[in-house]
Design a protein around this motif. Structure first.
Motif, PDB file in Angstrom:
ATOM      1  N   MET A 108      85.469  -2.798 -34.999  1.00 19.08           N
ATOM      2  CA  MET A 108      85.866  -3.408 -36.262  1.00 19.08           C
ATOM      3  C   MET A 108      85.432  -4.869 -36.316  1.00 19.08           C
ATOM      4  SD  MET A 108      87.617  -1.353 -38.233  1.00 19.08           S
ATOM      5  CE  MET A 108      89.031  -1.995 -39.089  1.00 19.08           C
ATOM      6  N   ASN A 109      85.642  -5.574 -35.292  1.00 17.97           N
ATOM      7  CA  ASN A 109      85.271  -6.981 -35.331  1.00 17.97           C
ATOM      8  C   ASN A 109      85.072  -7.447 -33.895  1.00 17.97           C
ATOM      9  OD1 ASN A 109      87.730  -7.083 -34.257  1.00 17.97           O
ATOM     10  ND2 ASN A 109      88.454  -8.766 -35.514  1.00 17.97           N
ATOM     11  N   PRO A 110      84.717  -8.657 -33.710  1.00 13.17           N
ATOM     12  CA  PRO A 110      84.457  -9.080 -32.334  1.00 13.17           C
ATOM     13  C   PRO A 110      85.675  -8.913 -31.438  1.00 13.17           C
ATOM     14  CG  PRO A 110      83.720 -10.707 -33.871  1.00 13.17           C
ATOM     15  CD  PRO A 110      84.468  -9.707 -34.648  1.00 13.17           C
ATOM     16  N   PHE A 111      85.953  -7.737 -31.112  1.00 13.50           N
ATOM     17  CA  PHE A 111      87.049  -7.491 -30.214  1.00 13.50           C
ATOM     18  C   PHE A 111      86.438  -6.868 -28.984  1.00 13.50           C
ATOM     19  CE2 PHE A 111      90.915  -6.010 -28.528  1.00 13.50           C
ATOM     20  CZ  PHE A 111      90.723  -4.712 -28.135  1.00 13.50           C
ATOM     21  N   ILE A 134      73.428  -3.646 -21.899  1.00 13.72           N
ATOM     22  CA  ILE A 134      73.104  -2.240 -21.704  1.00 13.72           C
ATOM     23  C   ILE A 134      74.031  -1.427 -22.587  1.00 13.72           C
ATOM     24  CG2 ILE A 134      72.964  -0.365 -20.029  1.00 13.72           C
ATOM     25  CD1 ILE A 134      72.741  -2.572 -17.871  1.00 13.72           C
ATOM     26  N   SER A 135      73.469  -0.454 -23.231  1.00 15.62           N
ATOM     27  CA  SER A 135      74.286   0.371 -24.099  1.00 15.62           C
ATOM     28  C   SER A 135      74.541   1.713 -23.417  1.00 15.62           C
ATOM     29  CB  SER A 135      73.536   0.561 -25.407  1.00 15.62           C
ATOM     30  OG  SER A 135      74.151   1.529 -26.175  1.00 15.62           O
ATOM     31  N   TYR A 151      79.525  -0.798 -24.213  1.00 12.82           N
ATOM     32  CA  TYR A 151      78.370  -1.644 -23.983  1.00 12.82           C
ATOM     33  C   TYR A 151      78.676  -2.497 -22.770  1.00 12.82           C
ATOM     34  CZ  TYR A 151      77.823  -0.213 -28.779  1.00 12.82           C
ATOM     35  OH  TYR A 151      77.730   0.534 -29.905  1.00 12.82           O
ATOM     36  N   ILE A 178      82.459  -3.623 -23.057  1.00 10.59           N
ATOM     37  CA  ILE A 178      82.780  -3.953 -24.435  1.00 10.59           C
ATOM     38  C   ILE A 178      82.822  -2.687 -25.260  1.00 10.59           C
ATOM     39  CG2 ILE A 178      81.784  -5.012 -26.481  1.00 10.59           C
ATOM     40  CD1 ILE A 178      80.691  -7.037 -24.370  1.00 10.59           C
ATOM     41  N   GLN A 179      83.788  -2.642 -26.154  1.00  7.70           N
ATOM     42  CA  GLN A 179      83.892  -1.448 -26.985  1.00  7.70           C
ATOM     43  C   GLN A 179      83.258  -1.659 -28.347  1.00  7.70           C
ATOM     44  OE1 GLN A 179      88.131  -1.198 -26.640  1.00  7.70           O
ATOM     45  NE2 GLN A 179      87.957   0.799 -25.669  1.00  7.70           N
ATOM     46  N   THR A 180      83.423  -2.833 -28.884  1.00  6.11           N
ATOM     47  CA  THR A 180      82.963  -3.015 -30.263  1.00  6.11           C
ATOM     48  C   THR A 180      82.061  -4.231 -30.385  1.00  6.11           C
ATOM     49  OG1 THR A 180      84.904  -4.314 -30.715  1.00  6.11           O
ATOM     50  CG2 THR A 180      85.016  -1.991 -31.279  1.00  6.11           C
ATOM     51  N   GLU A 181      81.586  -4.399 -31.565  1.00  2.34           N
ATOM     52  CA  GLU A 181      80.682  -5.486 -31.895  1.00  2.34           C
ATOM     53  C   GLU A 181      81.258  -6.853 -31.500  1.00  2.34           C
ATOM     54  OE1 GLU A 181      77.625  -5.639 -33.568  1.00  2.34           O
ATOM     55  OE2 GLU A 181      77.863  -7.760 -33.120  1.00  2.34           O
ATOM     56  N   VAL A 182      80.437  -7.648 -30.858  1.00  2.00           N
ATOM     57  CA  VAL A 182      80.822  -9.003 -30.491  1.00  2.00           C
ATOM     58  C   VAL A 182      79.520  -9.761 -30.260  1.00  2.00           C
ATOM     59  CG1 VAL A 182      80.932  -8.439 -28.057  1.00  2.00           C
ATOM     60  CG2 VAL A 182      82.256 -10.344 -28.901  1.00  2.00           C
ATOM     61  N   PRO A 183      79.486 -11.026 -30.553  1.00  2.00           N
ATOM     62  CA  PRO A 183      78.256 -11.750 -30.240  1.00  2.00           C
ATOM     63  C   PRO A 183      77.994 -11.732 -28.735  1.00  2.00           C
ATOM     64  CG  PRO A 183      79.669 -13.063 -31.661  1.00  2.00           C
ATOM     65  CD  PRO A 183      80.467 -11.871 -31.237  1.00  2.00           C
ATOM     66  N   PRO A 184      76.863 -11.217 -28.305  1.00  2.00           N
ATOM     67  CA  PRO A 184      76.632 -11.103 -26.863  1.00  2.00           C
ATOM     68  C   PRO A 184      76.679 -12.435 -26.134  1.00  2.00           C
ATOM     69  CG  PRO A 184      74.737 -10.318 -28.120  1.00  2.00           C
ATOM     70  CD  PRO A 184      75.772 -10.671 -29.108  1.00  2.00           C
ATOM     71  N   MET A 215      90.726 -14.254 -35.270  1.00  2.00           N
ATOM     72  CA  MET A 215      90.397 -13.104 -34.430  1.00  2.00           C
ATOM     73  C   MET A 215      91.241 -11.893 -34.849  1.00  2.00           C
ATOM     74  SD  MET A 215      88.594 -12.823 -31.619  1.00  2.00           S
ATOM     75  CE  MET A 215      88.211 -11.291 -30.826  1.00  2.00           C
ATOM     76  N   GLU A 241      90.116 -10.590 -38.173  1.00  2.86           N
ATOM     77  CA  GLU A 241      88.894  -9.800 -38.069  1.00  2.86           C
ATOM     78  C   GLU A 241      89.193  -8.409 -37.529  1.00  2.86           C
ATOM     79  OE1 GLU A 241      86.419 -11.219 -39.816  1.00  2.86           O
ATOM     80  OE2 GLU A 241      84.994 -11.566 -38.196  1.00  2.86           O
ATOM     81  N   GLU A 242      90.183  -8.357 -36.669  1.00  3.75           N
ATOM     82  CA  GLU A 242      90.504  -7.089 -36.038  1.00  3.75           C
ATOM     83  C   GLU A 242      91.289  -6.179 -36.979  1.00  3.75           C
ATOM     84  OE1 GLU A 242      90.958  -4.246 -32.968  1.00  3.75           O
ATOM     85  OE2 GLU A 242      89.554  -5.875 -33.323  1.00  3.75           O
ATOM     86  N   GLY A 261      72.477 -12.772 -33.871  1.00  4.78           N
ATOM     87  CA  GLY A 261      73.466 -13.155 -32.866  1.00  4.78           C
ATOM     88  C   GLY A 261      74.514 -12.097 -32.609  1.00  4.78           C
ATOM     89  N   THR A 262      74.390 -10.953 -33.211  1.00  4.15           N
ATOM     90  CA  THR A 262      75.385  -9.912 -32.974  1.00  4.15           C
ATOM     91  C   THR A 262      74.877  -8.932 -31.931  1.00  4.15           C
ATOM     92  OG1 THR A 262      74.495  -8.544 -34.720  1.00  4.15           O
ATOM     93  CG2 THR A 262      76.279 -10.038 -35.309  1.00  4.15           C
ATOM     94  N   LEU A 263      75.798  -8.156 -31.433  1.00  7.14           N
ATOM     95  CA  LEU A 263      75.441  -7.141 -30.449  1.00  7.14           C
ATOM     96  C   LEU A 263      74.479  -6.139 -31.079  1.00  7.14           C
ATOM     97  CD1 LEU A 263      76.118  -6.140 -27.604  1.00  7.14           C
ATOM     98  CD2 LEU A 263      77.922  -4.778 -28.599  1.00  7.14           C
ATOM     99  N   LEU A 283      70.834  -4.883 -29.652  1.00  5.95           N
ATOM    100  CA  LEU A 283      70.527  -3.507 -29.282  1.00  5.95           C
ATOM    101  C   LEU A 283      69.642  -2.821 -30.303  1.00  5.95           C
ATOM    102  CD1 LEU A 283      74.108  -2.510 -28.220  1.00  5.95           C
ATOM    103  CD2 LEU A 283      72.188  -2.815 -26.696  1.00  5.95           C
ATOM    104  N   ALA A 332      76.232  -1.220 -33.664  1.00  8.91           N
ATOM    105  CA  ALA A 332      77.292  -1.080 -32.669  1.00  8.91           C
ATOM    106  C   ALA A 332      78.590  -0.726 -33.375  1.00  8.91           C
ATOM    107  CB  ALA A 332      77.456  -2.381 -31.903  1.00  8.91           C
ATOM    108  N   THR A 333      79.496  -0.131 -32.630  1.00 11.05           N
ATOM    109  CA  THR A 333      80.788   0.192 -33.217  1.00 11.05           C
ATOM    110  C   THR A 333      81.425  -1.076 -33.733  1.00 11.05           C
ATOM    111  OG1 THR A 333      80.978   1.069 -30.989  1.00 11.05           O
ATOM    112  CG2 THR A 333      82.447   1.983 -32.661  1.00 11.05           C
ATOM    113  N   GLY A 334      81.925  -0.990 -34.920  1.00 11.69           N
ATOM    114  CA  GLY A 334      82.638  -2.140 -35.445  1.00 11.69           C
ATOM    115  C   GLY A 334      81.745  -3.220 -35.999  1.00 11.69           C
TER     116      GLY A 334
END
Lengths: 404, 1057
Positions: free
Chosen positions: A1-4, A35-36, A41, A56-62, B160, B163-164, B571-573, B577, B581-583
């Motif tokens: 959902m979000n950077p969590f 790595i996915s 991830y 990591i489970q969800t989208e987050v800035p790497p 945070m 967003e969640e 800048g996102t995952l 990739l 990505a999920t979310g």
């Protein structure tokens, strides 16, 4: 959902304990940081022969994760003196406590080492002895005041008998020198590391003789940005202890003085199993300072079996497995230039390497900032005492490469 | 031991248990014993118990409940640290039964006095949400409350949680938007990242796109007014069609300082914010910071390079100044190397390709073969993108074919194949060479490529193709499947074109294919047999066999693998990739109409004071107010805001009828002349050059701020200096009457200089000038107030009288002022003129241009062009000037002063300067009269992009020695011997190109040297006569693009009779 994202504490522990010792050094370098996998991830960093992995489970800035992992590694380094497998194994409990404080549900909490040190005291032999007798713990029971104030980086109630403030201006020259000795690319990157041991809440301001040299600067959060923008003065309430005040790049318009030159002749003979190797190092534009700590590292081609060399100065080693030649030169004396000459043994039958290896050079010049940056003065406000002040300049080679 | 009374024993036990957990052993059976200790007074034991609880509570829910009461008690503890950590652990215990307790705890904690506890409450929200999504509504209420919190500590955590839990409830942000923007700098770094990402999304939904405005800026003023007219805004102030919402501006301004954060994640977050929401003209500032991150660890480098790669596809200019930062080091890991290579390819353009190619040459030799192969592909891509270097690249790649390493050879074969496919020119030689390679290469892809190439061009190499087929037929059984298929194809194609020689061979191959193990090959065999071998059953298809097999195949497009990434937020995952990505939250497009901005108004303005004016400005919403507001703010905090102001200032100037280019140039040149006491003409030029080369990054430099304040007075001094210069001109040439000169001065100031008429009556005074000149020249030189426009005037006058004396003295003057003695006068000036505008299409106005081959007076990177205008009508043509310019990127043009009127049958010559950037691209512009506009264009012959250089034979050889390899192009010329006399060659070469003759010791070698106007790189031309009426023409230059074009132009000229 979000950077969590979530660092599973236990899995983190496991994975980074597993050092990939089977893999060769070169391959380690090439593990992609992200790595996915089907459900998760993995983001990893590689430091000091350890992998720090986060799941990591969800989208987050790497970069968010990578930066955090580096902070974790920095903290370990800070606490245990080294960031090695042994150190972590010996201090599992502290590692747990630290991670607990640094992260909550995957969100970084306290990453400033000043705050962490108030929460969890670093292990020392003396303390562990005292603790075992008195039964007191090394976990602080009050909330660090820094957390609440708007200067979270400094702890309160600092007291020193000798008040000192030292600054190290360290500049590194990144350069690529081509075959003919001309500079393909050169740039100066610098940092100012500070060691501040001052009581109370000192407010420092550091000014430079020539602040215009600094082209691109990144600051420690303690620096007041507005003041820099308007007056080009670094004004800050410092954290306690060692920290990096700023890092900067010197504007690329300025020509970079290259302090050393290398004369080289490396050749491999066609159809024979040997080659010649001859390098000489000499000083160039060194502003009258001696160049010390010179080390030359060469990654020789795979077909090289062994090397028979004679240095006029220093000593050399050649590792036949990794094919790395290291020549520890030491100081340059202009009267007699150090050189390394000799024969290279090649695998017989294999074709000769078509490219000569490039030379990586390390050196150090004390008491000189190659860009000419100079600290003008340091003033302290807010406290009454008079501190000892000192500035040291060092120039080093960064990624200094000579193509041959 | 856990039962022990002593804390130290307990502590020791707990440490061991935690150690067990770390080793992966199951410690869950100790749960009852551990839980009891949750009430321990010793804080360290407590913490370790917490660690244990969080780990095992989900497994042993019933027992975990035992501890809950302790936490509830701890939540009321006077020590905020204990309250916070109790909440933390309580919310980490994933037991569904305690959800109501957690909810209650969170609500209480969110109203706690300590911000630290509130921060933890925000964290707990996310945890509760993941445990029980049913509670969403209640949680949103808490989030709403916490969003109003003014503590910097809380801000990051609550965003945070937002967003969640409810990222779509953008309405919750409205009221807090400004607060968040203002607090941003003081929030801890991790919170900054989260907030910036959230605000990026917010901005994309709430503000209109600022990008349209940019198009307006880039366009010419003309368009600007048109769009104005469209809007039909009848206000007194000229209004911009787009005004950035002050809140939008606020966000962009407040994030700028964060670019200097030490945290790479923050820098990246700001970079993506700028990329996604700021006006295109401001994005440039992020490149410097991103390049800085490249010094960091390898992981950071990896991510940053990926993002740069995506950006560099869309905006080359952003990273061009940092080209060298992407040069590869031999110690970089391969993944970094390939990413750098990718960026270098994206940045390649005509101007830098030669340096890049040289760099690539080094890479090709790298020991890292994978990287070498990637480099070859890169060269291929550059060759296709930049058509001028295709030949050079091809030659380079052919050289690589003799490389020892197989991977390199194979890769070059594949790339050559693609390149040849792209340009169906005769490349018989290369194909022959490649056919020979078939004997040695073993990599299947390469073999297949060669076979395909031969098949495709079998008519061009009629002798070799059947031979190749014969060889392949012999080795058919041992080939790779890929190669077999291509052998079949080759056979089929040859059968169709040359069936006499290859009929049997093809049938033999088809037979072999019929019994192959791979069914793909069997299928293909059957298919081909039916198609090409005529038999009674085969229907209409076989008639078209030739068309089917030998159709023109479209060339493959060599594209960047990063092309498709741009739809992900940077800048996102997901971006890293290249999959969703999920979310991942999609970044929405800009809204067409901005939603009501008043939702962000806070009733009680209690935050930063600077907000008050912004609020007002928005209500009134007029452009005028906007400016005044931004200026006010600038003065209040004189720091980071220079940019916004300079932008708006630019805009204002533009409205005054000023092309943006001019103004920026002007300002920067004024800066320099300000710092240097003497404002010499030459200096000014260098200043201009500097400012141009530095591009945008310079304009954002800190220096600007100081000088910005001076701009106003410096511009006045400047104009006064020009006034002086014009009064100078007055003293020199008394022809100009005083009011007129004053007018000129005034118009100079406005940058709307108009060239005064040049009636015949003034010829007399021109002669005066002629007499005066030798005397005045030495005087004029040290007094450098001679402005370019004045020189232009002088030149215009001189040329109309065609007085040779003047042009000589003038030339001296120009050359001296150019302060470059290296350049010498042209050997020969061709009189050939080109038609710019035909009198029929120009309604009586005819224009011709020619290249006088003189160093341009308007800028030393410009080529001077003289335009002769003729009026063939019987009426006066008034106000001839240059209108809209459509120049390729980087090209500059110095226009001539408008001509007020041209008498019937009259003619006038004006000169202008064009910086062609060393390319033969066309400069298009509009030639306008009072009534009409005509689109015209000038395409320079390549020979005119040069300036002759004086050089000795020794120097020439030395320079030539340094420019070998890819920098050398050569060809063989055949011609009759009478064409190869020295004088003929000299005459022909200098006719085509503006080169200087190098004295030669040998009779059979002729050398010419020149340098390019824009970059000043050497261009060495050698004509070497051989026996039998052939000659070799060699061109050595760094600028391979121009070199090869020049070669192509010289070749026919030299070979024709």
């Amino acid at each position: 959902m979000n950077p969590f994202w979530k660092v599973f504490l236990s899995s983190l522990e496991f994975i980074f304990m597993q050092r990939n010792s089977q893999e060769k050094a070169a391959d380690v370098e090439n593990v992609p940081p992200v790595i996915s996998t089907p459900h998760h991830y993995l983001i990893s960093i590689h430091r000091d022969r350890l992998f720090f992995v986060s799941v990591i489970q969800t989208e987050v800035p790497p970069l968010f994760v990578i930066e955090f992992l580096h902070r974790v590694a920095d903290t370990f380094q800070d606490y245990f003196g080294e960031c090695s497998e042994a150190a972590i194994k010996d201090n599992v409990v502290i590692v747990y406590e630290l991670l607990e404080e640094m992260l909550d549900n995957g969100f970084p909490l306290a990453t400033e080492s000043n705050i962490l040190k108030e929460l969890i005291k670093p292990p020392t032999i003396l303390r562990s002895v005292v603790n075992s007798i008195t039964g007191s713990s090394n976990v602080g029971d009050t909330l660090p005041t820094g957390q609440l104030s708007n200067i979270p980086w400094r702890r309160a109630g600092v007291k020193y008998t000798n008040n000192e403030a030292y600054f190290d201006v360290v500049e590194e020259i990144d350069a690529i020198i081509d075959k003919s000795g001309s500079t393909v690319f050169a740039e100066i990157q610098g940092v100012i590391d500070a060691c501040i041991k001052l009581s109370g809440m000192p407010d420092l301001s550091l000014s430079f003789m020539n602040p215009r040299l600094l082209d691109d600067v990144s600051f420690h959060p303690c620096i007041r940005f507005k003041r820099w923008e308007s007056e080009r003065v670094l004004s800050f309430i410092p954290p306690d202890g060692n920290f990096r005040l700023i890092s900067y790049r010197v504007s690329s318009q300025n020509l970079v003085a290259i302090p050393v030159y290398v004369k080289h002749s490396i050749s491999f003979k066609e159809n024979s199993s040997c080659g010649r190797f001859d390098i000489t190092i000499g000083p160039k534009q060194n502003m009258g300072k001696t160049i010390e700590g010179i080390t030359v590292t060469v990654h020789m081609p795979k077909v090289v079996l062994n090397m028979n060399l004679t240095p006029t100065q220093g000593s050399y080693t050649f590792d036949p497995v990794t094919k790395v030649l290291t020549w520890d030169v030491g100081k340059i004396t202009p009267q007699k230039l150090p050189s390394l000459k000799g024969l290279v043994n090649l695998q017989s039958g294999a074709p000769k390497p078509e490219e000569n290896p490039s030379l990586n050079i390390q050196f150090k010049i004390q008491q000189l900032a190659i860009s000419g940056l100079k600290v003008n003065r340091l003033d302290m406000y807010g406290e009454k005492y008079k501190p000892f002040k000192g500035v040291k300049y060092v120039t080093k080679a960064g990624k200094f490469q000579v193509r041959t | 031991m856990l039962e022990s009374n002593k804390d130290s024993a307990k502590l020791d036990a707990m440490k061991r248990i935690v150690g067990m957990i770390a080793k992966g052993k199951n410690a869950s059976e100790l749960f009852p014993a551990v839980v009891k200790n949750v009430a321990s007074k010793n804080i360290e034991i407590k913490k370790l118990v917490y660690v244990y609880l969080v780990r095992y509570a989900e497994e042993q829910q019933d027992l975990a409940l035992l501890s809950i009461s302790t936490f509830q008690r701890a939540l009321k503890d006077p020590n905020q640290l204990i309250r916070a950590s109790a909440l933390r652990v309580l919310s980490s215990i994933r037991v569904p039964i305690i959800v109501p307790i957690m909810m209650l705890a969170i609500k209480e904690a969110s109203a706690d006095l300590s911000p630290y506890v509130r921060k933890n409450a925000a964290h707990a929200i996310q945890k509760l949400y993941s445990l029980d999504p049913e509670q969403k509504e209640m949680l949103i209420e808490v989030i709403e409350k916490l969003l109003k919190d003014k503590s910097t500590l809380v801000a990051g955590s609550v965003v945070m949680a937002f967003e969640e839990v409810c990222p779509d409830r953008i309405d919750l942000i409205h009221k807090n938007y400004r607060k968040l923007c203002n607090l941003l700098v003081d929030v801890e770094e991790w919170g900054q990242v989260v907030i910036i990402h959230m605000l990026t999304r917010y901005a994309r939904t709430q503000f209109v796109s600022p990008w349209k405005e940019d198009d307006g800026l880039e366009d010419n003023e003309k368009n600007f007014y048109e769009s104005d007219d469209e809007q039909k805004e009848k206000t007194d102030h000229r209004k911009k069609p787009y005004t950035m919402d002050p809140d939008h501006r606020l966000l962009i301004r407040n994030t700028k300082p964060l670019l200097q954060s030490r945290n790479a994640a923050v820098v990246m977050a700001v970079a993506q914010l700028y990329w996604h929401i700021s006006p295109k003209s401001e994005v440039g500032i992020i490149s410097k910071s991103l390049v800085r991150l490249l010094r960091s660890n390898r992981e950071v480098q990896y991510i940053v390079l990926q993002n740069i790669a995506t950006m560099s596809i869309q905006r080359k200019g952003m990273f061009e100044p940092y080209l060298k930062s992407f040069y590869v080091r031999s110690t970089d890991p391969t993944m970094i190397k390939t990413l750098k290579l990718e960026i270098l390819t994206n940045l390649a353009n005509e101007a830098n390709i030669s340096t890049l190619l040289r760099e690539f040459q080094t890479y090709v030799k790298s020991q890292d073969k994978q990287f070498a192969a990637a480099t070859i592909q890169t060269i291929g891509r550059c060759a296709t993108n930049i058509s001028e270097v295709t030949d050079t690249c091809l030659n380079g790649l052919v050289c690589l074919l003799s490389n020892r390493d197989e991977i390199v050879v194979a890769e070059s074969v594949v790339v050559i194949k693609k390149l040849l496919q792209m340009q169906p020119v005769q490349h018989g030689e290369i194909i022959k060479h490649m056919a020979k390679l078939l004997d040695s290469i073993t990599v299947p892809v390469a073999r297949a490529s060669i076979l395909w190439l031969i098949g495709e061009n079998c008519e061009r190499v009629p002798k070799i193709a059947p031979d190749v087929l014969r060889k392949m037929a012999k080795s058919f059984t041992s080939e790779d499947d890929l190669v077999k298929l291509q052998i079949l194809n080759l056979g089929a194609k040859l059968y169709l074109t040359n069936s006499k020689q290859t009929k049997l061979l093809t049938q033999y191959i088809l037979n072999l294919g019929k019994y192959d193990q791979n069914y793909d090959i069997r299928d293909r065999t059957r298919f081909i047999r039916q198609l090409i071998v005529p038999n009674e059953k085969s229907g209409a298809l076989s008639k078209y066999a030739k068309k089917i097999f030998l159709a023109q195949k479209p060339a493959p497009l060599l594209e960047s693998p990063f092309k498709d990434r741009d739809h992900f937020q940077l800048g996102t995952l997901s971006h890293t990739l290249n999959t969703k990505a999920t979310g991942y939250l999609e970044l929405s497009n800009w809204p067409e109409v901005a939603p009501d901005p008043s939702v962000r108004n806070v009733e009680v303005i209690e935050l930063a004071k600077e907000w008050t004016p912004a609020g007002k400005a928005k209500k009134e919403n007029s452009a005028k107010k906007f400016y005044s507001e931004s200026e006010e703010e600038d003065s209040s905090d004189s720091s980071s805001d220079s940019e916004s102001e300079s932008e708006s200032a630019n805009g204002e100037q533009e409205e005054e009828g000023d092309s943006s280019e001019d103004s920026s140039e002007d300002i920067s040149s004024e800066h320099r002349s300000d710092s240097e006491s003497a404002s010499e003409v030459g200096d000014k030029r260098t200043a201009k050059k500097n400012s141009k080369s530095k591009g945008k990054s310079y304009s954002e430099d800190g220096e600007k701020e100081n000088e910005k304040s001076k701009t106003s007075d410096s511009s006045s001094t400047d104009s006064s200096s020009e006034e002086e210069s014009s009064s100078d001109s007055e003293s020199v040439s008394e022809s100009e009457s005083e009011p007129e000169s004053r007018k000129v001065a005034k118009e100079n100031e406005k940058k709307k200089t108009k060239q005064d008429r040049n009636p015949l009556t003034k010829d007399v005074s021109l002669l005066d000038l002629d007499d005066f000149n030798p005397v005045s020249t030495p005087v004029a030189l040290p007094t450098p107030a001679l402005s370019p426009s004045l020189i232009a005037d002088l030149e215009g006058l001189n040329l109309s009288t065609c007085s040779s004396v003047i042009s000589v003295t003038e030339e001296k003057l120009i050359i001296k002022s150019c302060s470059d003695n290296w350049v010498r006068t042209p050997v020969f000036v061709p009189v050939k003129t080109h038609v710019l505008l035909h009198r029929m299409s120009g309604r009586g106005l005819a224009a011709h241009y020619f290249f006088p081959r003189q160093p341009c007076i308007f800028g030393d990177k410009m080529v001077s062009v003289q335009i002769t205008l003729n009026n063939t009508t019987d009426q006066k043509i008034e106000n001839i000037h240059i209108g809209e310019k459509k120049l390729p990127v980087g090209m500059q043009m110095h226009v001539f002063n408008p001509i007020e009127s041209l008498e019937p049958e009259g003619s006038i010559t004006v000169s202008m300067g064009i910086d062609f950037c060393d390319s033969t691209q066309t400069a298009s512009f509009q030639l306008c009269t009072k009534d009409d506009c005509f689109s015209v264009n000038i395409q320079p012959p390549v020979g005119e992009l040069l300036l002759p250089v004086a050089m000795s034979e020794k120097d020439f050889k030395k320079e030539q020695g340094m420019l070998t390899g890819m920098n050398e192009t050569s060809t063989v010329i055949m011609a009759a011997p009478q064409n190869f006399t020295p004088s003929v060659i000299l005459q022909k070469v200098v006719n085509v190109a503006n080169v200087g003759v190098v004295p030669s010791g040998q009779d059979n070698i002729h050398r010419f040297a020149a340098k390019t106007v824009h970059s000043g790189s050497l261009m060495l031309v050698t004509v070497e006569l051989k026996e039998g009426s052939t000659a070799q023409l060699i061109i050595n230059t760094e600028r391979t693009v121009i070199g090869s074009v020049l070669l192509r132009e010289l070749k026919p000229v030299l070979s024709q009779g």
